[in-house]
Design a protein around this motif. Structure first.
Motif, PDB file in Angstrom:
ATOM      1  N   SER A  37       0.814  -1.223   0.000  1.00 37.34           N
ATOM      2  CA  SER A  37       0.000   0.000   0.000  1.00 37.34           C
ATOM      3  C   SER A  37       0.842   1.265   0.000  1.00 37.34           C
ATOM      4  O   SER A  37       0.305   2.363  -0.138  1.00 37.34           O
ATOM      5  CB  SER A  37      -0.949   0.000   1.192  1.00 37.34           C
ATOM      6  N   PRO A  41      -1.896   3.807  -4.943  1.00 40.03           N
ATOM      7  CA  PRO A  41      -2.857   4.737  -4.339  1.00 40.03           C
ATOM      8  C   PRO A  41      -3.911   3.973  -3.543  1.00 40.03           C
ATOM      9  O   PRO A  41      -4.212   2.801  -3.834  1.00 40.03           O
ATOM     10  CB  PRO A  41      -3.507   5.442  -5.535  1.00 40.03           C
ATOM     11  N   LEU A  42      -4.484   4.625  -2.557  1.00 37.79           N
ATOM     12  CA  LEU A  42      -5.482   4.001  -1.704  1.00 37.79           C
ATOM     13  C   LEU A  42      -6.641   3.428  -2.513  1.00 37.79           C
ATOM     14  O   LEU A  42      -7.084   2.298  -2.273  1.00 37.79           O
ATOM     15  CB  LEU A  42      -6.009   5.006  -0.670  1.00 37.79           C
ATOM     16  N   ASP A  43      -7.143   4.185  -3.488  1.00 33.07           N
ATOM     17  CA  ASP A  43      -8.257   3.707  -4.312  1.00 33.07           C
ATOM     18  C   ASP A  43      -7.910   2.403  -5.031  1.00 33.07           C
ATOM     19  O   ASP A  43      -8.755   1.513  -5.166  1.00 33.07           O
ATOM     20  CB  ASP A  43      -8.680   4.756  -5.334  1.00 33.07           C
ATOM     21  N   ALA A  44      -6.687   2.280  -5.495  1.00 36.15           N
ATOM     22  CA  ALA A  44      -6.261   1.053  -6.180  1.00 36.15           C
ATOM     23  C   ALA A  44      -6.217  -0.113  -5.191  1.00 36.15           C
ATOM     24  O   ALA A  44      -6.627  -1.233  -5.530  1.00 36.15           O
ATOM     25  CB  ALA A  44      -4.898   1.251  -6.837  1.00 36.15           C
ATOM     26  N   CYS A  45      -5.742   0.127  -3.970  1.00 37.25           N
ATOM     27  CA  CYS A  45      -5.708  -0.921  -2.944  1.00 37.25           C
ATOM     28  C   CYS A  45      -7.120  -1.396  -2.622  1.00 37.25           C
ATOM     29  O   CYS A  45      -7.378  -2.605  -2.557  1.00 37.25           O
ATOM     30  CB  CYS A  45      -5.036  -0.409  -1.674  1.00 37.25           C
ATOM     31  N   VAL A  46      -8.034  -0.451  -2.438  1.00 37.75           N
ATOM     32  CA  VAL A  46      -9.429  -0.798  -2.140  1.00 37.75           C
ATOM     33  C   VAL A  46     -10.022  -1.610  -3.287  1.00 37.75           C
ATOM     34  O   VAL A  46     -10.690  -2.628  -3.065  1.00 37.75           O
ATOM     35  CB  VAL A  46     -10.262   0.464  -1.859  1.00 37.75           C
ATOM     36  N   ASP A  47      -9.767  -1.190  -4.517  1.00 36.62           N
ATOM     37  CA  ASP A  47     -10.296  -1.906  -5.682  1.00 36.62           C
ATOM     38  C   ASP A  47      -9.752  -3.334  -5.738  1.00 36.62           C
ATOM     39  O   ASP A  47     -10.508  -4.280  -5.978  1.00 36.62           O
ATOM     40  CB  ASP A  47      -9.956  -1.148  -6.965  1.00 36.62           C
ATOM     41  N   GLU A  50     -11.464  -5.392  -2.977  1.00 37.33           N
ATOM     42  CA  GLU A  50     -12.860  -5.685  -3.333  1.00 37.33           C
ATOM     43  C   GLU A  50     -12.937  -6.771  -4.404  1.00 37.33           C
ATOM     44  O   GLU A  50     -13.736  -7.705  -4.303  1.00 37.33           O
ATOM     45  CB  GLU A  50     -13.565  -4.431  -3.840  1.00 37.33           C
TER      46      GLU A  50
END
Length: 70
Positions: A37, A41-47, A50
């Motif tokens: 991480s 980017p945070l959004d990429a980690c979340v994606d 998920e």
């Protein structure tokens, strides 16, 4: 220092895993996904999380459905 504190926490976690589960926390076979991480980017980690969770659950559902048993 913060580095010393982190090493102490890491050592305690490793000891816990070895004592109770006879496992090493750095054994990659224990994890479905490992994400750096600090490199994404945070959004990429979340994606990624998920998508991996969805794929894992979908795969488990397919393996336990009555159609999969025949």
């Amino acid at each position: 220092t913060a580095r010393d504190a982190q090493q102490h926490v890491d050592g305690a976690r490793d000891h816990y895993a070895r004592f109770f589960y006879k496992q090493r926390q750095d054994d990659a076979r224990l994890y479905h996904v490992i994400i750096d991480s600090t490199a994404l980017p945070l959004d990429a980690c979340v994606d990624l999380i998920e998508r991996a969770a969805h794929a894992l659950l979908t795969n488990q559902d397919a393996q336990t459905s009555p159609a999969a048993e025949s």
